[in-house]
Design a protein around this motif. Sequence first.
Motif, PDB file in Angstrom:
ATOM      1  N   ASP A  83      -8.709  13.942   5.041  1.00 13.51           N
ATOM      2  CA  ASP A  83      -9.254  14.346   3.738  1.00 13.51           C
ATOM      3  C   ASP A  83     -10.478  15.242   3.859  1.00 13.51           C
ATOM      4  O   ASP A  83     -11.021  15.702   2.856  1.00 13.51           O
ATOM      5  N   PRO A 132     -16.957   0.473  -2.746  1.00 15.42           N
ATOM      6  CA  PRO A 132     -16.976   1.503  -1.717  1.00 15.42           C
ATOM      7  C   PRO A 132     -17.771   2.734  -2.116  1.00 15.42           C
ATOM      8  O   PRO A 132     -18.245   3.452  -1.247  1.00 15.42           O
ATOM      9  N   GLU A 145     -10.762   2.664   1.726  1.00 13.28           N
ATOM     10  CA  GLU A 145     -10.405   2.074   0.441  1.00 13.28           C
ATOM     11  C   GLU A 145     -10.458   0.562   0.539  1.00 13.28           C
ATOM     12  O   GLU A 145     -10.468  -0.013   1.618  1.00 13.28           O
ATOM     13  N   ARG A 146     -10.475  -0.076  -0.639  1.00 15.25           N
ATOM     14  CA  ARG A 146     -10.492  -1.534  -0.673  1.00 15.25           C
ATOM     15  C   ARG A 146      -9.121  -2.093  -0.993  1.00 15.25           C
ATOM     16  O   ARG A 146      -8.329  -1.456  -1.671  1.00 15.25           O
ATOM     17  N   LEU A 182       0.832  -1.196   0.000  1.00 13.28           N
ATOM     18  CA  LEU A 182       0.000   0.000   0.000  1.00 13.28           C
ATOM     19  C   LEU A 182       0.866   1.246   0.000  1.00 13.28           C
ATOM     20  O   LEU A 182       1.906   1.309   0.655  1.00 13.28           O
ATOM     21  N   ASP A 241      -4.947   1.660  11.078  1.00  8.10           N
ATOM     22  CA  ASP A 241      -4.983   2.532   9.907  1.00  8.10           C
ATOM     23  C   ASP A 241      -3.853   3.556   9.937  1.00  8.10           C
ATOM     24  O   ASP A 241      -3.453   4.081   8.896  1.00  8.10           O
ATOM     25  N   ARG A 297      -8.063   3.105   5.654  1.00  2.13           N
ATOM     26  CA  ARG A 297      -8.062   4.510   5.250  1.00  2.13           C
ATOM     27  C   ARG A 297      -6.643   4.944   4.945  1.00  2.13           C
ATOM     28  O   ARG A 297      -5.762   4.837   5.777  1.00  2.13           O
ATOM     29  N   HIS A 298      -6.413   5.416   3.726  1.00  3.85           N
ATOM     30  CA  HIS A 298      -5.101   5.907   3.338  1.00  3.85           C
ATOM     31  C   HIS A 298      -4.906   7.364   3.748  1.00  3.85           C
ATOM     32  O   HIS A 298      -3.787   7.806   3.918  1.00  3.85           O
ATOM     33  N   GLY A 302     -11.202  -2.525   3.118  1.00  2.00           N
ATOM     34  CA  GLY A 302      -9.880  -1.912   3.176  1.00  2.00           C
ATOM     35  C   GLY A 302      -9.664  -1.040   4.383  1.00  2.00           C
ATOM     36  O   GLY A 302     -10.353  -1.108   5.395  1.00  2.00           O
ATOM     37  N   ASP A 340     -17.160   9.109   4.728  1.00  4.81           N
ATOM     38  CA  ASP A 340     -17.499   7.998   3.840  1.00  4.81           C
ATOM     39  C   ASP A 340     -18.886   7.507   4.255  1.00  4.81           C
ATOM     40  O   ASP A 340     -19.035   6.791   5.241  1.00  4.81           O
ATOM     41  N   THR A 380     -12.212   8.213   3.955  1.00  8.76           N
ATOM     42  CA  THR A 380     -12.677   7.236   2.980  1.00  8.76           C
ATOM     43  C   THR A 380     -11.986   5.890   3.190  1.00  8.76           C
ATOM     44  O   THR A 380     -10.765   5.816   3.264  1.00  8.76           O
ATOM     45  N   ARG A 419     -19.397  10.325  -0.762  1.00  6.74           N
ATOM     46  CA  ARG A 419     -18.524  11.098   0.117  1.00  6.74           C
ATOM     47  C   ARG A 419     -19.173  12.449   0.351  1.00  6.74           C
ATOM     48  O   ARG A 419     -19.611  13.108  -0.596  1.00  6.74           O
TER      49      ARG A 419
END
Length: 503
Positions: A415, A441, A401-402, A191, A296, A410-411, A408, A419, A399, A452
């Motif tokens: 932000d 998602p 992510e998958r 990732l 995360d 959260r990157h 998934g 979500d 958000t 979002r």
Amino acid sequence: MPPFRSSFTVRSAAWLRRRDLAAFESVAGRHWPGAEPLLPRLSRSANHGLLWFGAAAGMAALGGSPRARRAALRGVASLAVASAAINTVGKSVVRRKRPVLDTVPVIRRLKRQPFTTSFPSGHAASAAAFATGVALESKGWGAVVAPVAAAVIASRVYTGVHYPSDVLAGAALGAGAAFALRGVVPTRGQLSAPGRPPTDAPVLPTGEGLVVVVNQESGSAAAATSLLRNALPLAEVVECAPADLRGALEEAAERCLALGVCGGDGTINRAAAVAAAHKLPLAVFPGGTLNHFAYDLGIETVQDAAAALASGSAVRVDLGRVRPGPDGPGGADGCFVNAFSLGVYPELVRTREHWAPRIGGWPAGVLAAFEALRGKSPLEAELQGRRRRLWLVFAGNGTFERMGPMPGRRHNMADGLLDVRVVHGGRTPGLRLLAAAVAGPLTRSPVHAAVRRHRIRLSGLVPGTPYAYDGEVAHSGTELMIDKLPEALTVYCPMSHDHMTTL
């Protein structure tokens, strides 16, 4: 094909067969000290993947970290992919007979000889797939598993059931299956670096100036506390019951350079609110059952958090906000670091928390899901000004992510976005919730919507409607506003997964 090329191919194939047979006979004629009582048993133990399933169970139970559990799961998944490929395609392409056992000592031979074709070796494929899958997720566990996998692969030639080329081809296919799976479901190390704004925080290599509040009743707090005292000998550690958390956190915030917390997401929620209010950096030590927020951020162990403190590595993250808060109008706003939810989920949380101390977390979760969906009706509320029947409203802090088809992480936790997932009302909540989980998602359907937003407003609620935030359950008035406090919290965070412990 020209005659000379055909002749060359035939001669090459014959040469390879001779070399393969010569290598097989060399192994059969060689005495390996200590191998005779060990390798045949090891070969039998790997039948049907039983050795690897046992190894995965041991890693998951004894590894003590999410990395070990991920490595075990990836190893088993890689094995499944390799087995499917070998049994459906590999064995039917080359119909090669098994070696003749005349040169293999009787003591080495398996009691039950396999009856499938020889090429490629399924045992070698499974061993290589499991070991490679584990190593892709955890180099440390990969180093532990690799010698066992190599011994299983060697045992297939040693016991006379495969030629060397069979096991080499099987091992190559097994490793390839693990890499193919990684292409579909990335490892945590693949990732990209999370898009979080870095910030300055005090450098505290020994923990001096850090006060850590520990929730004594969190899932793994006792083990984490012992590690914490060793890693940060000058940190002040305050252990308290859940009812005393708020007071202990407020007192700690008055006398520290950085506030630490050890517990699950509910405990971290309270610490985050206090740290943000006092403008203190927060050090998170995962000590709960799930630890979504810590994971995360890339914090999976006490050592990860200690490394961030030693280097002063920190990031700014958003806080979710619920207004009015759990104390009602005039009280403090509610904050969440992970998610807010309304509908069947709060009932699930309440039932799970009731049963978890008696039967364990995962069985309690299954029971809670069954109870939450049985005989329930969707709630009615105005969402963004429109009256709807709803099974679930979910608002994640950032958000999600998958990772391939899997849920998934959260990157980017700064932000500024929620979500938002909504499961519309209907007669089959179980099927609708499953459809929402399988859908992407960000999708729209008659069953499920995912978008979002910077904020959402819920009105027309029945007073006392339960809602959940970070695993805690509260009750609403007639209206709720959910939004974000951008970059409101500073958290110590390792900047790269490469520096984390690998085992």
